[in-house]
Design an enzyme around this catalytic site. Structure first.
Site, PDB file in Angstrom:
ATOM      1  N   CYS A 135       9.841  69.680 -66.837  1.00 32.69           N
ATOM      2  CA  CYS A 135      10.807  68.583 -66.685  1.00 32.69           C
ATOM      3  C   CYS A 135      12.219  68.967 -67.112  1.00 32.69           C
ATOM      4  O   CYS A 135      13.198  68.620 -66.448  1.00 32.69           O
ATOM      5  CB  CYS A 135      10.346  67.371 -67.478  1.00 32.69           C
ATOM      6  SG  CYS A 135       9.732  67.760 -69.110  1.00 32.69           S
ATOM      7  N   GLN A 162      14.960  66.142 -76.124  1.00 29.61           N
ATOM      8  CA  GLN A 162      13.878  65.720 -75.236  1.00 29.61           C
ATOM      9  C   GLN A 162      13.192  64.447 -75.726  1.00 29.61           C
ATOM     10  O   GLN A 162      12.917  64.274 -76.907  1.00 29.61           O
ATOM     11  CB  GLN A 162      12.868  66.863 -75.072  1.00 29.61           C
ATOM     12  CG  GLN A 162      13.514  68.049 -74.357  1.00 29.61           C
ATOM     13  CD  GLN A 162      12.581  69.204 -74.066  1.00 29.61           C
ATOM     14  OE1 GLN A 162      12.980  70.347 -74.257  1.00 29.61           O
ATOM     15  NE2 GLN A 162      11.372  68.941 -73.598  1.00 29.61           N
ATOM     16  N   ARG A 268      12.953  67.802 -79.886  1.00 28.65           N
ATOM     17  CA  ARG A 268      12.451  66.458 -79.575  1.00 28.65           C
ATOM     18  C   ARG A 268      13.258  65.444 -80.379  1.00 28.65           C
ATOM     19  O   ARG A 268      13.444  65.595 -81.585  1.00 28.65           O
ATOM     20  CB  ARG A 268      10.977  66.344 -79.976  1.00 28.65           C
ATOM     21  CG  ARG A 268      10.342  65.036 -79.559  1.00 28.65           C
ATOM     22  CD  ARG A 268       9.946  65.015 -78.128  1.00 28.65           C
ATOM     23  NE  ARG A 268       8.922  65.997 -77.828  1.00 28.65           N
ATOM     24  CZ  ARG A 268       8.603  66.383 -76.594  1.00 28.65           C
ATOM     25  NH1 ARG A 268       9.227  65.869 -75.541  1.00 28.65           N
ATOM     26  NH2 ARG A 268       7.663  67.290 -76.390  1.00 28.65           N
TER      27      ARG A 268
END
Ligand code: HSE
Length: 372
Positions: A135, A162, A268
């Site tokens: 992605c 992310q 993240r």
């Protein structure tokens, strides 16, 4: 009409794929068969004329009857079923969201606004495996692909932000639970304007550190925190997510033998379903910024160039602005202090749409067109 088997359609990426297929009327152009790993024989939940009960996703003879299989079931399923299917001589099209076959020589990573010519050449030469990209890679190319297509990038380094969705639906749920837990730990103090912010901070830190904080999925707190490692260690200091950047970008572009150097750190953050990344690019020449804008606008009709202004950046270049849409925003475009060849950029796009389901859905359309 081509018999098309759908596997993993109940999961998050699969559900987004089905939603998009209904929106684009794709079910009119195929004969769909819904497979299940656990509920074969149950009735099909969709309102599609002549649809059959669910078929067994492990029944190789049922799979062999398909012209096209689209799997959003994950790598474990692909690794189990795909070799057996091909081993029996199945010559259908395999479209897959998982990474299992991505770097195989007989597979193409699909992102047609960027690599339609690679896809078309692959179809002509008999390639039958079309795999969705990572992605982060797909979203970077949907934002910045124009510069790569014009071969203007000498190297690029990306720092990602992310979203939770990339780790799965349970992780999204747990992120919200963590957020709720944090708010709950200080709600009385938040309602008192005279309360001490340092006391609020102390209590939220205590809450995050407590063994009652929900971390079953993440293994770590993500709310009020960030996680500077995504996926496994591969032994050279990169995470697997970071390794994919150079390997997949160049494969998508059809230039694995003459790769553009790409590297960076994957992080993240507590966004829900849109991945962002800050990218530093070294261009092969000092391209004027207006030309950069024009080239980026040409990347795709979904690529949206955002002016490098505060208001535009804060309202149009965020996960909140693009989530649930097909637009991939690219902004913060400026030449850096290092010189005219150094370009800064920030891109953001929905991880479940262009980051996962949409390239697969469009590949299905391309195959239908090719076979007709
Ligand atoms: N590996 C990505 C992530 C999602 O963890 O965000 C899948 O491409």
């Amino acid at each position: 009409m081509l018999k098309t088997g759908l596997i993993g359609w109940r999961g998050m990426v699969g559900s987004v794929l089905i939603e998009r297929m209904f929106s684009e009327d794709n079910f009119r152009s195929i004969h769909p068969y819904f497979f299940s790993t656990s509920q074969a024989g149950a009735s099909n939940p969709f309102d599609i004329p002549d649809s059959q009960p669910l078929m067994d996703a492990f029944d190789i003879s049922c799979l062999q009857a398909m012209d096209i299989i689209i799997s959003c079931q994950g790598s474990v399923y692909t690794k189990q079923v795909y070799p057996e299917l091909r081993g029996l001589g199945w010559a259908g099209y395999w479209i897959d969201a998982s990474s299992a076959l991505r770097l195989n020589h007989d597979a193409i990573i699909v992102l047609d606004p960027v690599n339609r010519s690679v896809i078309d050449a692959g179809l002509e030469s008999g390639i039958k495996n079309f795999i969705g990209g990572n992605c982060t890679v797909s979203l970077m190319l949907m934002g910045l692909g124009g510069l790569f297509k014009e071969d203007l990038v000498e190297w690029a380094s990306s720092m990602t932000y992310q979203a939770a969705s990339g780790a799965g639906s349970n992780n999204m749920r747990e992120l919200i639970m963590q957020m709720g837990r944090l708010e709950g730990s200080v709600s009385d103090l938040l309602n008192d304007p005279k309360s001490s912010i340092l006391e609020i901070d102390r209590l939220t830190r205590e809450c995050i550190a407590s063994d009652k904080f929900p971390i079953t999925e993440w293994n770590q707190p993500l709310a009020g925190n960030l996680l500077p490692w995504i996926d496994s260690e591969i032994g050279n200091g990169q995470s697997r997510e970071e390794f994919k950047n150079q390997a997949e970008t160049n494969k998508i572009l059809g230039r694995s033998n003459n790769p553009v150097a790409l590297d960076g750190l994957c992080v993240r953050v507590g966004a829900m379903r849109s991945h962002s990344q800050a990218v530093t690019l070294k261009l092969r020449q000092d391209v004027p910024l207006d030309d950069v804008h024009a080239i980026l606008r040409n990347t795709s009709v979904w690529t949206r160039v955002v002016q490098n202004k505060k208001d535009a950046s804060l309202t149009e270049l965020t996960p909140a602005a693009v989530s649930g849409t097909l637009q991939v925003a690219v902004g913060r475009l400026r030449k850096m202090n290092m010189g005219g060849q150094y370009l800064s950029a920030f891109t953001v796009g929905d991880q479940l749409l262009w980051g996962a389901a949409e390239p697969l859905r469009r590949m299905l359309e391309i195959i239908i067109e090719f076979e007709s």
